[in-house]
Design an enzyme around this catalytic site. Structure first.
Site, PDB file in Angstrom:
ATOM      1  N   ARG A 183       0.870  -1.187   0.000  1.00  0.00           N
ATOM      2  CA  ARG A 183       0.000   0.000   0.000  1.00  0.00           C
ATOM      3  C   ARG A 183       0.894   1.220   0.000  1.00  0.00           C
ATOM      4  O   ARG A 183       2.125   1.120   0.050  1.00  0.00           O
ATOM      5  CB  ARG A 183      -0.838  -0.051   1.289  1.00  0.00           C
ATOM      6  CG  ARG A 183      -2.244   0.541   1.284  1.00  0.00           C
ATOM      7  CD  ARG A 183      -3.120   0.068   0.200  1.00  0.00           C
ATOM      8  NE  ARG A 183      -4.502   0.462   0.452  1.00  0.00           N
ATOM      9  CZ  ARG A 183      -5.068   1.583   0.002  1.00  0.00           C
ATOM     10  NH1 ARG A 183      -4.390   2.452  -0.703  1.00  0.00           N
ATOM     11  NH2 ARG A 183      -6.352   1.822   0.258  1.00  0.00           N
ATOM     12  N   CYS A 459      -7.447  13.063   3.045  1.00  0.00           N
ATOM     13  CA  CYS A 459      -6.248  13.721   2.501  1.00  0.00           C
ATOM     14  C   CYS A 459      -6.072  15.120   3.083  1.00  0.00           C
ATOM     15  O   CYS A 459      -4.952  15.605   3.204  1.00  0.00           O
ATOM     16  CB  CYS A 459      -6.349  13.815   0.988  1.00  0.00           C
ATOM     17  SG  CYS A 459      -6.640  12.232   0.194  1.00  0.00           S
TER      18      CYS A 459
HETATM   19 FE1  SRM Z   1      -4.656  11.405  -0.570  1.00  0.00          FE
HETATM   20  C1  SRM Z   1      -6.048   8.994  -2.475  1.00  0.00           C
HETATM   21  C2  SRM Z   1      -5.091  13.645  -3.001  1.00  0.00           C
HETATM   22  C3  SRM Z   1      -2.589  13.522   1.041  1.00  0.00           C
HETATM   23  C4  SRM Z   1      -5.036   9.533   2.231  1.00  0.00           C
HETATM   24  N1  SRM Z   1      -5.388  11.304  -2.460  1.00  0.00           N
HETATM   25  C5  SRM Z   1      -5.881  10.200  -3.065  1.00  0.00           C
HETATM   26  C6  SRM Z   1      -6.130  10.457  -4.547  1.00  0.00           C
HETATM   27  C7  SRM Z   1      -4.916  10.014  -5.283  1.00  0.00           C
HETATM   28  C8  SRM Z   1      -7.367   9.727  -5.062  1.00  0.00           C
HETATM   29  C9  SRM Z   1      -7.546   9.838  -6.548  1.00  0.00           C
HETATM   30  O1  SRM Z   1      -6.963   9.074  -7.295  1.00  0.00           O
HETATM   31  O2  SRM Z   1      -8.293  10.711  -6.961  1.00  0.00           O
HETATM   32  C10 SRM Z   1      -6.310  11.992  -4.517  1.00  0.00           C
HETATM   33  C11 SRM Z   1      -5.944  12.727  -5.770  1.00  0.00           C
HETATM   34  C12 SRM Z   1      -6.942  13.832  -6.024  1.00  0.00           C
HETATM   35  C13 SRM Z   1      -6.428  14.903  -6.924  1.00  0.00           C
HETATM   36  O3  SRM Z   1      -6.759  14.911  -8.129  1.00  0.00           O
HETATM   37  O4  SRM Z   1      -5.738  15.782  -6.424  1.00  0.00           O
HETATM   38  C14 SRM Z   1      -5.539  12.359  -3.267  1.00  0.00           C
HETATM   39  N2  SRM Z   1      -3.884  13.184  -0.979  1.00  0.00           N
HETATM   40  C15 SRM Z   1      -4.266  14.003  -1.974  1.00  0.00           C
HETATM   41  C16 SRM Z   1      -3.676  15.392  -1.816  1.00  0.00           C
HETATM   42  C17 SRM Z   1      -3.382  16.084  -3.139  1.00  0.00           C
HETATM   43  C18 SRM Z   1      -4.634  16.244  -0.964  1.00  0.00           C
HETATM   44  C19 SRM Z   1      -4.332  17.716  -1.009  1.00  0.00           C
HETATM   45  O5  SRM Z   1      -5.134  18.437  -1.586  1.00  0.00           O
HETATM   46  O6  SRM Z   1      -3.295  18.128  -0.486  1.00  0.00           O
HETATM   47  C20 SRM Z   1      -2.449  15.043  -0.956  1.00  0.00           C
HETATM   48  C21 SRM Z   1      -1.256  14.658  -1.791  1.00  0.00           C
HETATM   49  C22 SRM Z   1      -0.053  14.396  -0.948  1.00  0.00           C
HETATM   50  C23 SRM Z   1       1.183  14.164  -1.772  1.00  0.00           C
HETATM   51  O7  SRM Z   1       1.796  15.163  -2.177  1.00  0.00           O
HETATM   52  O8  SRM Z   1       1.531  13.005  -2.000  1.00  0.00           O
HETATM   53  C24 SRM Z   1      -2.973  13.817  -0.219  1.00  0.00           C
HETATM   54  N3  SRM Z   1      -3.881  11.471   1.272  1.00  0.00           N
HETATM   55  C25 SRM Z   1      -3.128  12.483   1.791  1.00  0.00           C
HETATM   56  C26 SRM Z   1      -3.013  12.338   3.204  1.00  0.00           C
HETATM   57  C27 SRM Z   1      -2.366  13.341   4.166  1.00  0.00           C
HETATM   58  C28 SRM Z   1      -0.945  13.055   4.494  1.00  0.00           C
HETATM   59  O9  SRM Z   1      -0.267  12.270   3.839  1.00  0.00           O
HETATM   60  O10 SRM Z   1      -0.511  13.654   5.473  1.00  0.00           O
HETATM   61  C29 SRM Z   1      -3.724  11.197   3.545  1.00  0.00           C
HETATM   62  C30 SRM Z   1      -3.973  10.636   4.967  1.00  0.00           C
HETATM   63  C31 SRM Z   1      -2.720  10.113   5.579  1.00  0.00           C
HETATM   64  C32 SRM Z   1      -2.401   8.710   5.179  1.00  0.00           C
HETATM   65  O11 SRM Z   1      -2.288   8.407   3.994  1.00  0.00           O
HETATM   66  O12 SRM Z   1      -2.240   7.892   6.081  1.00  0.00           O
HETATM   67  C33 SRM Z   1      -4.254  10.662   2.325  1.00  0.00           C
HETATM   68  N4  SRM Z   1      -5.379   9.560  -0.198  1.00  0.00           N
HETATM   69  C34 SRM Z   1      -5.500   8.999   1.051  1.00  0.00           C
HETATM   70  C35 SRM Z   1      -6.177   7.741   0.921  1.00  0.00           C
HETATM   71  C36 SRM Z   1      -6.496   6.756   2.069  1.00  0.00           C
HETATM   72  C37 SRM Z   1      -5.333   5.822   2.265  1.00  0.00           C
HETATM   73  C38 SRM Z   1      -5.687   4.512   2.909  1.00  0.00           C
HETATM   74  O13 SRM Z   1      -4.781   3.886   3.485  1.00  0.00           O
HETATM   75  O14 SRM Z   1      -6.829   4.059   2.793  1.00  0.00           O
HETATM   76  C39 SRM Z   1      -6.482   7.581  -0.441  1.00  0.00           C
HETATM   77  C40 SRM Z   1      -7.212   6.399  -1.104  1.00  0.00           C
HETATM   78  C41 SRM Z   1      -6.310   5.239  -1.371  1.00  0.00           C
HETATM   79  O15 SRM Z   1      -5.086   5.324  -1.275  1.00  0.00           O
HETATM   80  O16 SRM Z   1      -6.874   4.200  -1.682  1.00  0.00           O
HETATM   81  C42 SRM Z   1      -5.978   8.746  -1.104  1.00  0.00           C
HETATM   82 FE1  SF4 Z   2      -8.584  12.654  -0.882  1.00  0.00          FE
HETATM   83 FE2  SF4 Z   2     -10.217  14.718  -0.899  1.00  0.00          FE
HETATM   84 FE3  SF4 Z   2     -10.135  13.083  -2.992  1.00  0.00          FE
HETATM   85 FE4  SF4 Z   2     -11.189  12.216  -0.729  1.00  0.00          FE
HETATM   86  S1  SF4 Z   2     -11.957  13.934  -1.973  1.00  0.00           S
HETATM   87  S2  SF4 Z   2      -9.670  11.115  -1.992  1.00  0.00           S
HETATM   88  S3  SF4 Z   2     -10.012  13.260   0.782  1.00  0.00           S
HETATM   89  S4  SF4 Z   2      -8.500  14.413  -2.313  1.00  0.00           S
END
Ligand code: SRM
Ligand code: SF4
Length: 533
Positions: A183, A459
């Site tokens: 993961r 996120c």
């Molecule tokens: Fe996230 C999935 C955006 C930080 C937990 N996250 C996604 C996806 C890739 C889903 C998707 O394919 O659409 C999102 C992309 C949307 C887009 O078009 O922007 C997305 N995550 C983000 C961002 C851009 C949010 C933001 O606006 O800042 C952050 C990008 C960080 C980076 O630069 O890599 C982001 N995501 C986080 C965080 C916060 C952190 O890391 O401190 C979390 C919670 C912490 C964690 O992961 O433990 C987070 N994102 C998730 C999850 C749930 C993970 C899980 O174990 O279930 C998903 C869904 C998944 O992975 O299946 C996800």
């Molecule tokens: Fe992450 Fe926000 Fe997309 Fe949910 S809606 S997966 S919290 S970026």
């Protein structure tokens, strides 16, 4: 790899199956081919999933307009790199923007697949990489945004963060050793005192700590003498994560490492996770689930085995003893005569013209360095005292201000429904609109950290906020409408704590009065007197 990863493909979940069929990184060699094929003609798994190994995300909400997630270790980039990113966006006009992420990183939007070969060449030329920034890989490695600038820091971790990224990604070229984790995996390293990285929500975090190490010497006439040395290093936390089903704060591994052992320990933990992490159910595949299954002691022993040496027990306490700072505004650096200036970026959204300007300002006034924060803002460091006054008159600072209103100042938002197909609600635009109304109505004497997240994936980290808003669907008058669950009690900095859900299912159209009351009752907000006419 163990039998966990070599189980028959019939028993694997969909993701493990396609990873076993073809490693995600294999698509690096196929980018040119995809560019010629066009997104409509690509294999769907390559397009929707494997491209994420190169940081390229198909967006079902805007088909054909991809998102590119960079890797910006420690959130530090150069003006040259920023300009290249802006040039990439510029060609897509109104379709384009960039978001600063909650992992002090950048995501570009509007990207067309036919341009990928050229874009990757441009990135390569300035040392930028997007590799392994999505799917089952190590995410952008976060560090203190003030590393190397802050007079009170204990250790400048910028080199360490870069070294860990280089190890994980093979200097940004891609590394098959770590391209098939069970993961995603989050790593944070800080040498500062205010836990700027939210250590508690990472799978692996290094926090500053001094360890006293004794040396016993026999001295003639004086019997045995003990001299104690105070060595700097890091206490290690493991297993923190958020997911839709479960959120956990990281727990101490009971290990302390000197800085020179950080890269090796990251490698050992990643290898243990890669080879033994649970892969059957993706909802139970993050590192903490393995720690649960094994128990912390066995996990620690396996890590030691992989590392090839014993770990020292943790220092009695860490040095995280400050409240978290937000870095906005003008601040003195540890280098005499130099300043860093934190610019507020509303909900982290930048456009090409902002990015060109940031690059220019960093060059004209600073050293060309630019930094990003986990609160989705920008820092321009190394501005001499003599240039500060004129810097502060630059027109960009009217939009990216150094003195935002208290609610706007700490507002964080995930991507939401505008671009994210997981989203249950729109976030960024709604967050800004609501804050504007609240700020017109209320007077606040201190910032209140409000975080929006569009779905339970978290996120936008609602659990670390003073007030966290998590998107959901709510029934109102027999119809499903946009709503939020409200979280409170998140504490950051020293003694960090995750907030919990305190109010469920508030329709967004009824949210303003609820937020108003929370701000008055819990954060000392006062209702503004109407202006006299
Ligand atoms: Fe996230 C999935 C955006 C930080 C937990 N996250 C996604 C996806 C890739 C889903 C998707 O394919 O659409 C999102 C992309 C949307 C887009 O078009 O922007 C997305 N995550 C983000 C961002 C851009 C949010 C933001 O606006 O800042 C952050 C990008 C960080 C980076 O630069 O890599 C982001 N995501 C986080 C965080 C916060 C952190 O890391 O401190 C979390 C919670 C912490 C964690 O992961 O433990 C987070 N994102 C998730 C999850 C749930 C993970 C899980 O174990 O279930 C998903 C869904 C998944 O992975 O299946 C996800
Ligand atoms: Fe992450 Fe926000 Fe997309 Fe949910 S809606 S997966 S919290 S970026």
């Amino acid at each position: 790899m163990t039998d966990k990863t070599t189980t028959t493909t019939a028993s694997l979940n969909k993701f493990e199956k396609f990873k076993a069929e073809k490693d995600g990184l294999a698509i690096k060699a196929e980018i040119e081919n995809f560019a010629n094929l066009g997104w409509e003609n690509m294999d769907e798994i390559d397009r929707d999933h494997r491209l994420k190994w190169m940081g390229v995300f198909f967006r079902p909400v805007t088909p054909g307009k991809f998102m590119m997630r960079m890797r910006i270790p420690n959130g530090i980039l150069t003006s040259n790199q920023m300009r290249v990113l802006a040039e990439v966006l510029e060609r897509y006009g109104d379709d384009s923007n960039a978001d600063i992420t909650t992992r002090q990183n950048l995501q570009l939007r509007g990207i067309r697949i036919e341009d990928l070969p050229d874009i990757f060449n441009r990135f390569h030329a300035v040392g930028l990489t997007t590799v392994q920034s999505g799917m089952d890989n190590v995410r952008n490695i976060t560090g203190d945004p003030l590393a190397g600038l802050d007079a009170d820091e204990l250790f400048d971790t910028t080199q360490l963060v870069q070294q860990v990224q280089d190890m994980v990604t093979n200097q940004g070229e891609g590394n098959c050793e770590f391209s098939n984790l069970p993961r995603k995996f989050n790593i944070a390293i800080t040498g500062g005192r205010d836990n700027s990285v939210h250590a508690e929500i990472n799978d692996l975090a290094f926090v500053p700590a001094f360890r006293e190490q004794g040396e016993k010497r026999s001295e003639e006439n004086h019997g045995e003498q003990q001299t104690l040395q105070r060595n700097f290093g890091f206490n290690v936390l493991v297993g923190g994560f958020f997911s839709a089903k479960r959120c956990e704060a990281a727990i101490p591994l009971n290990a302390w490492v000197p800085p020179e052992d950080v890269v090796a320990l990251c490698r050992a933990i990643l290898e243990v996770y890669r080879d033994h992490g649970l892969r059957a159910n993706r909802q139970k595949a993050r590192l903490m689930w393995l720690i649960d299954e094994w128990g912390l002691e066995k996990f620690r022993q396996e890590v030691e085995k992989q590392l090839g040496k014993s770990l020292m027990s943790a220092a009695a306490h860490d040095e995280i003893n400050w409240d978290k700072r937000d870095c906005i505004g003008v601040h003195k650096q540890k280098q005499p005569g130099l300043n860093y200036v934190g610019l507020h970026v509303p909900v982290g959204r930048l456009y090409a013209e902002d990015m060109f300007e940031i690059a220019r300002l960093a060059e004209v006034y600073g050293s060309g360095e630019i930094r990003l924060t986990l609160e989705q803002n920008v820092i321009i460091p190394h501005i001499p005292n003599s240039r500060l006054a004129i810097f502060l008159t630059e027109p960009l600072l009217n939009r990216l201000t150094i003195n935002p209103e208290p609610l706007t100042r700490s507002l964080v938002s995930c991507t939401g429904a505008q671009f994210c197909n997981f989203a249950l609600i729109e976030t960024k635009n709604r967050a800004l609109a609501m804050i504007k109304v609240l700020e017109a109505e209320l007077k606040l004497t201190r910032p209140v950290r409000i975080h929006w997240t569009g779905c339970p994936n978290s996120c936008g980290q609602p659990q670390v906020a003073d007030i966290g808003l998590m998107g959901t669907k709510v029934r109102k008058n027999g119809k499903a409408v946009d709503g939020v669950d409200i979280y409170m009690g998140g504490k950051v900095g020293k003694d960090a704590q995750l907030g919990t859900c305190v109010i469920k299912s508030v329709p967004c159209e009824d949210l303003l009065p609820v937020l108003r009351s929370l701000l008055i009752e819990h954060f000392g907000a006062q209702v503004e007197e109407p202006a006299m006419v």
